[in-house]
Design a protein around this motif. Structure first.
Motif, mmCIF file in Angstrom:
data_model
loop_
_atom_site.group_PDB
_atom_site.id
_atom_site.type_symbol
_atom_site.label_atom_id
_atom_site.label_comp_id
_atom_site.label_asym_id
_atom_site.label_seq_id
_atom_site.Cartn_x
_atom_site.Cartn_y
_atom_site.Cartn_z
ATOM 1 N N GLY A 21 0.662 -8.325 13.047
ATOM 2 C CA GLY A 21 0.172 -8.766 14.464
ATOM 3 C C GLY A 21 -1.036 -8.205 14.740
ATOM 4 O O GLY A 21 -2.004 -8.788 15.503
ATOM 5 N N THR A 22 -1.491 -7.315 13.878
ATOM 6 C CA THR A 22 -2.800 -6.648 14.215
ATOM 7 C C THR A 22 -3.766 -6.464 12.870
ATOM 8 O O THR A 22 -5.024 -6.551 12.988
ATOM 9 C CB THR A 22 -2.696 -5.237 14.759
ATOM 10 N N ARG A 23 -3.139 -6.486 11.693
ATOM 11 C CA ARG A 23 -3.892 -6.098 10.511
ATOM 12 C C ARG A 23 -3.127 -6.778 9.377
ATOM 13 O O ARG A 23 -1.851 -7.122 9.537
ATOM 14 C CB ARG A 23 -3.983 -4.778 10.290
ATOM 15 N N TYR A 24 -3.758 -7.097 8.179
ATOM 16 C CA TYR A 24 -3.076 -7.650 7.056
ATOM 17 C C TYR A 24 -2.882 -6.606 6.104
ATOM 18 O O TYR A 24 -3.690 -5.557 6.089
ATOM 19 C CB TYR A 24 -4.211 -8.518 6.527
ATOM 20 N N SER A 25 -1.770 -6.750 5.510
ATOM 21 C CA SER A 25 -1.658 -5.792 4.154
ATOM 22 C C SER A 25 -0.800 -6.670 3.053
ATOM 23 O O SER A 25 -0.926 -8.086 3.180
ATOM 24 C CB SER A 25 -0.488 -4.642 4.604
ATOM 25 N N ALA A 26 -0.467 -6.031 2.085
ATOM 26 C CA ALA A 26 0.386 -6.784 1.044
ATOM 27 C C ALA A 26 1.115 -5.938 0.176
ATOM 28 O O ALA A 26 1.134 -4.797 0.166
ATOM 29 C CB ALA A 26 -0.892 -7.389 0.099
ATOM 30 N N GLU A 27 1.995 -6.690 -0.573
ATOM 31 C CA GLU A 27 2.861 -6.001 -1.610
ATOM 32 C C GLU A 27 2.514 -6.926 -2.924
ATOM 33 O O GLU A 27 2.184 -7.881 -3.069
ATOM 34 C CB GLU A 27 4.552 -6.374 -1.236
ATOM 35 N N ILE A 28 2.273 -5.998 -3.796
ATOM 36 C CA ILE A 28 1.938 -6.603 -5.199
ATOM 37 C C ILE A 28 3.195 -6.373 -6.030
ATOM 38 O O ILE A 28 3.899 -5.153 -6.204
ATOM 39 C CB ILE A 28 0.635 -5.790 -5.888
ATOM 40 N N VAL A 29 3.729 -7.261 -6.818
ATOM 41 C CA VAL A 29 5.023 -7.422 -7.470
ATOM 42 C C VAL A 29 4.666 -7.664 -8.934
ATOM 43 O O VAL A 29 3.756 -8.453 -9.337
ATOM 44 C CB VAL A 29 5.840 -8.456 -7.017
ATOM 45 N N ILE A 30 5.125 -6.867 -9.856
ATOM 46 C CA ILE A 30 4.759 -6.902 -11.239
ATOM 47 C C ILE A 30 6.299 -6.897 -12.013
ATOM 48 O O ILE A 30 7.271 -6.465 -11.810
ATOM 49 C CB ILE A 30 4.573 -5.470 -11.759
ATOM 50 N N ARG A 31 6.207 -8.098 -12.746
ATOM 51 C CA ARG A 31 7.397 -8.551 -13.500
ATOM 52 C C ARG A 31 7.398 -8.654 -14.763
ATOM 53 O O ARG A 31 6.304 -9.359 -15.318
ATOM 54 C CB ARG A 31 8.141 -9.900 -12.715
ATOM 55 N N GLY A 32 8.184 -8.189 -15.657
ATOM 56 C CA GLY A 32 7.985 -8.064 -17.118
ATOM 57 C C GLY A 32 9.350 -8.119 -17.791
ATOM 58 O O GLY A 32 10.438 -7.585 -17.178
ATOM 59 N N ALA A 59 -1.806 0.644 -13.890
ATOM 60 C CA ALA A 59 -3.228 0.052 -13.696
ATOM 61 C C ALA A 59 -3.314 -0.260 -12.193
ATOM 62 O O ALA A 59 -4.555 -0.138 -11.719
ATOM 63 C CB ALA A 59 -3.188 -1.007 -14.622
ATOM 64 N N VAL A 60 -2.450 -0.843 -11.733
ATOM 65 C CA VAL A 60 -2.465 -1.425 -10.340
ATOM 66 C C VAL A 60 -2.782 -0.199 -9.210
ATOM 67 O O VAL A 60 -3.579 -0.541 -8.488
ATOM 68 C CB VAL A 60 -1.304 -2.432 -9.796
ATOM 69 N N ALA A 61 -1.999 0.657 -9.530
ATOM 70 C CA ALA A 61 -2.133 1.829 -8.583
ATOM 71 C C ALA A 61 -3.403 2.580 -8.905
ATOM 72 O O ALA A 61 -4.194 3.020 -7.668
ATOM 73 C CB ALA A 61 -0.929 2.840 -8.954
ATOM 74 N N SER A 62 -3.931 2.681 -9.894
ATOM 75 C CA SER A 62 -5.310 2.992 -10.148
ATOM 76 C C SER A 62 -6.296 2.189 -9.350
ATOM 77 O O SER A 62 -7.084 2.692 -9.076
ATOM 78 C CB SER A 62 -5.481 3.250 -11.658
ATOM 79 N N MET A 63 -6.239 0.918 -9.640
ATOM 80 C CA MET A 63 -6.942 0.028 -9.095
ATOM 81 C C MET A 63 -7.144 0.402 -7.553
ATOM 82 O O MET A 63 -8.257 0.205 -6.985
ATOM 83 C CB MET A 63 -6.827 -1.569 -9.277
#
Length: 238
Positions: free
Chosen positions: A203-214, A226-230
């Motif tokens: 409602g006030t800001r955008y965020s996201a979830e990053i999902v890795i599948r393998g 690597a994602v966490a470091s980024m």
């Protein structure tokens, strides 16, 4: 797979979910054998669901579970499986909380998204709250590609896979526009896993979830690092 929607058949919307489903199922040993596209007509949906669920281990649908009058998938699925169509109390609670947190009214139209056949299992929707559902071997999911993809993430671990799937999730306070290019580089560096992002808005800001599948847990963990470091590098330069 059953793709539902007049907008697909008219060309107003380009279908993307079938390709994504095929790409996700094949590596884990589930073969996508048939894809059908039908209009927003109850009889056509019922006919297709009856045909597909009797011939295949799993059926996946996309489209027609939104808040408008022509979103009739839930009603049609209930009819096909001879189940009562109900407002699921779990879905009601999820959406009441979802819209209250965003200070938006829980309108009658939005409440339509809580309807599903009695006895269904919910499919989590990390993007917009409104859940999909599973009834017998039919998995009913949204037509919006980002939501379909998020729901499929929730569904895959529940299927009988020929090969196990490892999933790693990272929550971030950044919007996709902030990390999109950097995430693309990480994905290119880790071709043995699939990396997706799913936007959220409170409602006030955008965020996201990053999902890795393998298929390999080590590959998934290396990509997660690597994602966490980024993300850490972005935080330091923000």
């Amino acid at each position: 797979m059953l793709v539902i929607g007049d907008e697909i058949l008219s060309g107003r919307t380009k279908e993307r979910n079938a390709g994504h489903l095929a790409e996700r199922l094949d590596p884990v040993g589930i073969a996508l054998r048939e894809i059908r596209v039908v209009p927003d007509e109850t009889a056509r949906i019922v006919e297709a669901v009856d045909y597909l669920r009797d011939r295949h281990t799993y059926v996946f649908t996309s489209g027609g579970i939104g808040p408008t009058h022509d979103d009739i998938t839930a009603e049609a699925i209930a009819k096909a499986l001879d189940r009562p169509l109900i407002e699921d109390p779990r879905a009601v609670a999820i959406l009441e909380k979802h819209y209250a947190e965003r200070q938006l009214p829980f309108t009658a139209a939005r409440r339509r998204m809580t309807r599903m056949p009695e006895g269904a299992t919910l499919i989590e929707n990390r993007v917009s709250g409104a859940p999909g559902f599973v009834i017998e071997n039919v998995h009913v999911m949204a037509g919006v590609p980002s939501i379909f993809e998020a729901m499929l993430d929730a569904v895959l671990p529940t299927l009988k896979l020929s090969r196990p799937l490892t999933i790693r999730t990272i929550a971030t306070d950044f919007g996709e526009g902030t990390f999109g290019e950097a995430l693309a580089r990480v994905a290119a560096d880790h071709p043995n896993v699939a990396i997706g992002s799913y936007p959220r808005h409170d409602g006030t800001r955008y965020s996201a979830e990053i999902v890795i599948r393998g298929l390999d847990s080590e590959d998934a963990d290396v990509a997660r690092i690597a994602v966490a470091s980024m993300l850490e590098n972005l935080a330091e330069t923000d």
